[in-house]
Design a protein around this motif. Structure first.
Motif, PDB file in Angstrom:
ATOM      1  N   GLU A   3       1.006  -1.284   0.206  1.00 35.31           N
ATOM      2  CA  GLU A   3      -0.302  -0.102   0.135  1.00 35.31           C
ATOM      3  C   GLU A   3       0.730   1.389  -0.340  1.00 35.31           C
ATOM      4  O   GLU A   3       0.166   2.418  -0.517  1.00 35.31           O
ATOM      5  N   LEU A   4       2.327   1.248   0.069  1.00 32.75           N
ATOM      6  CA  LEU A   4       3.210   2.508   0.655  1.00 32.75           C
ATOM      7  C   LEU A   4       3.566   3.305  -1.005  1.00 32.75           C
ATOM      8  O   LEU A   4       3.361   1.725  -2.292  1.00 32.75           O
ATOM      9  N   PRO A   5       3.730   4.642  -1.586  1.00 29.83           N
ATOM     10  CA  PRO A   5       3.746   4.770  -2.305  1.00 29.83           C
ATOM     11  C   PRO A   5       5.044   4.431  -3.056  1.00 29.83           C
ATOM     12  O   PRO A   5       6.295   4.217  -2.562  1.00 29.83           O
ATOM     13  N   ILE A   6       5.250   4.285  -4.190  1.00 27.01           N
ATOM     14  CA  ILE A   6       6.553   3.654  -4.703  1.00 27.01           C
ATOM     15  C   ILE A   6       8.178   5.061  -4.894  1.00 27.01           C
ATOM     16  O   ILE A   6       7.108   6.060  -5.556  1.00 27.01           O
ATOM     17  N   ALA A   7       8.881   4.568  -4.563  1.00 30.42           N
ATOM     18  CA  ALA A   7      10.010   5.270  -4.903  1.00 30.42           C
ATOM     19  C   ALA A   7      10.869   4.804  -5.787  1.00 30.42           C
ATOM     20  O   ALA A   7      11.285   3.744  -5.617  1.00 30.42           O
ATOM     21  N   GLU A   8      10.936   5.779  -6.718  1.00 29.38           N
ATOM     22  CA  GLU A   8      11.430   5.321  -8.348  1.00 29.38           C
ATOM     23  C   GLU A   8      12.995   6.230  -8.436  1.00 29.38           C
ATOM     24  O   GLU A   8      12.822   7.392  -7.716  1.00 29.38           O
ATOM     25  N   PHE A   9      14.215   5.655  -7.915  1.00 26.14           N
ATOM     26  CA  PHE A   9      15.638   6.271  -8.822  1.00 26.14           C
ATOM     27  C   PHE A   9      16.148   6.497  -9.786  1.00 26.14           C
ATOM     28  O   PHE A   9      16.294   4.792 -10.437  1.00 26.14           O
ATOM     29  N   GLY A  10      16.040   7.187 -10.397  1.00 26.42           N
ATOM     30  CA  GLY A  10      16.480   7.228 -12.062  1.00 26.42           C
ATOM     31  C   GLY A  10      15.330   6.483 -12.399  1.00 26.42           C
ATOM     32  O   GLY A  10      14.122   6.096 -12.580  1.00 26.42           O
ATOM     33  N   ARG A  16      19.428   2.875 -12.196  1.00 27.36           N
ATOM     34  CA  ARG A  16      18.769   3.095 -10.683  1.00 27.36           C
ATOM     35  C   ARG A  16      19.247   1.176 -10.486  1.00 27.36           C
ATOM     36  O   ARG A  16      18.867   1.983  -8.860  1.00 27.36           O
ATOM     37  N   ASP A  17      19.562   0.557 -11.167  1.00 35.96           N
ATOM     38  CA  ASP A  17      19.927  -0.490 -10.121  1.00 35.96           C
ATOM     39  C   ASP A  17      21.286  -0.067  -9.081  1.00 35.96           C
ATOM     40  O   ASP A  17      21.199  -0.967  -8.204  1.00 35.96           O
ATOM     41  N   LYS A  18      22.231   0.970  -9.716  1.00 30.93           N
ATOM     42  CA  LYS A  18      23.110   1.063  -8.988  1.00 30.93           C
ATOM     43  C   LYS A  18      22.762   2.135  -7.208  1.00 30.93           C
ATOM     44  O   LYS A  18      23.589   2.068  -6.097  1.00 30.93           O
ATOM     45  N   ALA A  53       8.265   2.551  -0.870  1.00 32.22           N
ATOM     46  CA  ALA A  53       8.897   1.069  -0.854  1.00 32.22           C
ATOM     47  C   ALA A  53       9.364   1.526  -2.262  1.00 32.22           C
ATOM     48  O   ALA A  53       9.504   2.037  -3.151  1.00 32.22           O
ATOM     49  N   VAL A  54      11.031   1.181  -1.966  1.00 30.30           N
ATOM     50  CA  VAL A  54      11.805   0.997  -3.124  1.00 30.30           C
ATOM     51  C   VAL A  54      11.747   0.333  -4.095  1.00 30.30           C
ATOM     52  O   VAL A  54      11.735  -0.632  -3.467  1.00 30.30           O
ATOM     53  N   ILE A  55      12.250   0.245  -5.319  1.00 31.83           N
ATOM     54  CA  ILE A  55      12.024  -0.804  -6.196  1.00 31.83           C
ATOM     55  C   ILE A  55      13.005  -0.721  -7.681  1.00 31.83           C
ATOM     56  O   ILE A  55      13.868   0.379  -7.411  1.00 31.83           O
ATOM     57  N   ASP A  56      13.516  -2.107  -7.044  1.00 31.90           N
ATOM     58  CA  ASP A  56      14.041  -1.794  -8.823  1.00 31.90           C
ATOM     59  C   ASP A  56      14.455  -2.287 -10.321  1.00 31.90           C
ATOM     60  O   ASP A  56      13.009  -1.443 -10.117  1.00 31.90           O
TER      61      ASP A  56
END
Length: 136
Positions: A3-10, A16-18, A53-56
């Motif tokens: 239910e958490l919003p998504i945190a996307e890095f790059g 993103r993987d790094k 939530a952090v996603i890969d």
């Protein structure tokens, strides 16, 4: 965590993987986005205490972060502590800025924005977040 919003890095891929690996190993505790990104996506700015939530790159949820601090600042006012805490190995603000300009001036970002000539400068407003990893 669903239910958490998504945190996307790059964008998905090598960067993103790094960045996700740096979040998970604790070396990345800050991130920078442009204020216009929140406006374009019609998203409110994050607030202290908010969890995401952090996603890969595959979209898999790999951790949860909690925002500790948020501030809007000019790119020209980003300080060394914030730059170093991004966990990308930068040892100066100039080095941090060059890497971030490469991202913002790159094809993925300009393509997402729909503006092939987009550039940032010292006056560009940025959203500086400090966070902590609360769950892997």
């Amino acid at each position: 965590m669903d239910e958490l919003p998504i945190a996307e890095f790059g964008f998905p891929g090598e960067l993103r993987d790094k960045l996700v690996a740096a979040v998970l190993d604790g070396s990345k505790t800050t991130t920078t986005g442009l204020l216009q990104d929140f406006e374009i996506d019609e998203e409110p700015l994050p607030v202290a205490g908010q969890r995401s939530a952090v996603i890969d790159s595959g979209g898999k949820r790999v951790g949860v972060i909690e925002v500790v601090d948020v501030r809007v600042a000019r790119l020209g006012d980003v300080d060394l502590r914030h730059a170093v805490d991004e966990g990308e190995g930068d040892t100066s603000v100039a080095q941090w800025r060059a890497g971030h300009e490469q991202f913002w001036h790159g094809g993925d970002y300009r393509g997402w924005l729909g503006d092939p000539g987009f550039t940032v400068n010292d006056e560009t407003p940025a959203v500086l977040q400090r966070f902590r990893l609360v769950q892997e």
